[in-house]
Design an enzyme around this catalytic site. Structure first.
Site, short mmCIF file in Angstrom:
data_model
loop_
_atom_site.label_atom_id
_atom_site.label_comp_id
_atom_site.label_asym_id
_atom_site.label_seq_id
_atom_site.Cartn_x
_atom_site.Cartn_y
_atom_site.Cartn_z
N ASP A 1 0.84 -1.21 0.00
CA ASP A 1 0.00 0.00 0.00
C ASP A 1 0.88 1.26 0.00
O ASP A 1 0.37 2.38 -0.03
CB ASP A 1 -1.00 -0.01 1.16
CG ASP A 1 -0.34 -0.08 2.51
OD1 ASP A 1 0.89 -0.19 2.58
OD2 ASP A 1 -1.08 -0.01 3.53
N SER A 2 2.22 1.05 -0.02
CA SER A 2 3.13 2.17 -0.26
C SER A 2 2.88 2.75 -1.66
O SER A 2 3.37 3.82 -1.98
CB SER A 2 4.58 1.73 -0.12
OG SER A 2 4.83 0.56 -0.89
N ASP B 1 -1.20 -6.01 -0.32
CA ASP B 1 -1.62 -5.42 0.97
C ASP B 1 -3.12 -5.15 0.98
O ASP B 1 -3.66 -4.57 0.02
CB ASP B 1 -0.93 -4.06 1.15
CG ASP B 1 0.37 -4.16 1.92
OD1 ASP B 1 0.63 -5.19 2.57
OD2 ASP B 1 1.15 -3.18 1.86
N LYS C 1 -1.34 -9.35 2.65
CA LYS C 1 -0.59 -8.93 3.83
C LYS C 1 -1.44 -7.93 4.62
O LYS C 1 -2.10 -7.09 4.00
CB LYS C 1 0.75 -8.29 3.44
CG LYS C 1 1.53 -7.74 4.64
CD LYS C 1 2.96 -7.35 4.30
CE LYS C 1 3.13 -5.99 3.70
NZ LYS C 1 2.66 -4.86 4.53
N GLU D 1 -1.61 -5.53 8.51
CA GLU D 1 -0.82 -4.97 9.60
C GLU D 1 -1.51 -5.18 10.95
O GLU D 1 -2.71 -4.92 11.07
CB GLU D 1 -0.62 -3.45 9.38
CG GLU D 1 0.14 -3.12 8.12
CD GLU D 1 0.34 -1.61 7.93
OE1 GLU D 1 -0.06 -0.82 8.81
OE2 GLU D 1 0.90 -1.23 6.88
N GLU E 1 8.95 -4.27 10.55
CA GLU E 1 9.42 -2.99 10.00
C GLU E 1 10.01 -2.10 11.09
O GLU E 1 9.38 -1.85 12.12
CB GLU E 1 8.24 -2.27 9.30
CG GLU E 1 8.65 -0.94 8.68
CD GLU E 1 7.69 -0.41 7.64
OE1 GLU E 1 6.74 -1.14 7.25
OE2 GLU E 1 7.88 0.74 7.21
O1 KIV Z 1 3.57 -1.12 1.61
C1 KIV Z 1 4.74 -1.54 1.59
O2 KIV Z 1 5.50 -1.29 0.65
C2 KIV Z 1 5.19 -2.35 2.71
C3 KIV Z 1 6.63 -2.72 2.79
C4 KIV Z 1 7.53 -1.59 2.79
C5 KIV Z 1 6.90 -3.69 3.87
O3 KIV Z 1 4.40 -2.72 3.52
#
Ligand code: KIV
Length: 272
Positions: free
Chosen positions: A52-53, A91, A121, A123, A190
């Protein structure tokens, strides 16, 4: 010579477990689109994370919070089309799984159906236990994510290193064990002290993938745009830059503009 997995076989959750068992480090990079995913996959990365980055890197948002499930699905389905070997994780974005396990399952099912990803994924630890259980009950593999969890940035108030204090370190260790017991097949840690990350990796059977968590874990994840130097304003110490594409791309674009302005482009061979 470093241990290296078979480059022709598709990476699965099971193969990642085997890699941990034989001490082969797991390489993970982000990708958000078809072209980048193709390059990263062909270069031999084991896991591609549609993080989600994308909210920051692709959409220019300050945090990861604004990105929507539809947008993550768009990125995820673009990435899977470019990938043959790597395991692809997507994510679940902020607001699609916290505090509501039925919503969590519905979000995870949409991601799996509409992107063809291999897993998702999410959190958090204890506080998202029910969501994890419900998603896993549908046979959807999960990577957990502990330590600095960017979707909670408004709670933390800062992006500094997490779990330096004993109480937070103890909770992180408990959460890591809980995620493994629930059935997550891997965990991202992280920005936490290397010593704590090493302890988690040695106590758990499942692979621990670090970002800013030192070398004592089972694999490393970074944002592709950071290692390639496409982003150049974000430079925490855990990033290693392998190229300066910002400069290379700027230079190429400047030369193109110059060639158009001077009528050098297109030449005779570049037209019909
Ligand atoms: O969203 C992302 O890119 C991440 C990684 C940096 C672990 O969660």
């Amino acid at each position: 010579m470093a241990l290296r997995a078979d480059m022709n076989r598709k990476v699965t959750t099971h193969r990642l477990l085997e890699m941990k068992m034989r001490g082969e480090k797991i390489s993970v990079l982000t990708a958000y689109d078809f072209s980048m995913a193709r390059i990263i996959d062909q270069a031999g990365v084991d896991v591609i994370l549609v993080g989600d980055s994308a909210s920051n890197v692709m959409a220019g948002n300050v945090t990861t919070l604004p990105i929507t499930l539809d947008q993550m699905i768009y990125h995820g389905s673009s990435v899977t089309k470019g990938v043959k070997r790597a395991l692809v994780a997507v994510d679940l974005p902020f607001g699609t799984y916290q505090g509501n396990s039925k919503l969590a399952l519905a979000s995870a099912i949409r991601v799996m159906k509409e992107t063809s990803a291999d897993c998702i994924k999410i959190e958090g630890g204890e506080e998202i236990k029910e969501s994890i259980e419900r998603i896993l009950s549908a046979g959807i593999p999960i990577i957990g994510h502990l330590g600095l969890t960017p979707q909670s940035i408004n709670k933390f108030g800062t992006y500094t290193v997490r779990a330096r204090e004993e109480a937070e370190a103890k909770k992180l260790l408990q959460d890591a064990h809980l995620l493994e017991d629930l059935g997550c097949f891997a965990i991202v840690l992280e920005k936490i002290p290397a010593k704590l990350a090493t302890q988690v990796a040695s106590e758990l059977r499942i692979p621990i993938i670090g970002i800013g968590a030192g070398g004592g874990v089972d694999g490393q994840v970074l944002v592709a745009h950071d290692i390639l130097g496409i982003t150049n304003e974000f430079s925490p110490r855990f990033i290693r830059r392998y190229a300066n594409l910002y400069e290379i791309m700027t230079n190429a674009v400047e030369r193109y503009v110059e060639d158009v302005k001077s009528c050098d482009f297109p030449n005779e061979g570049e037209q019909y």
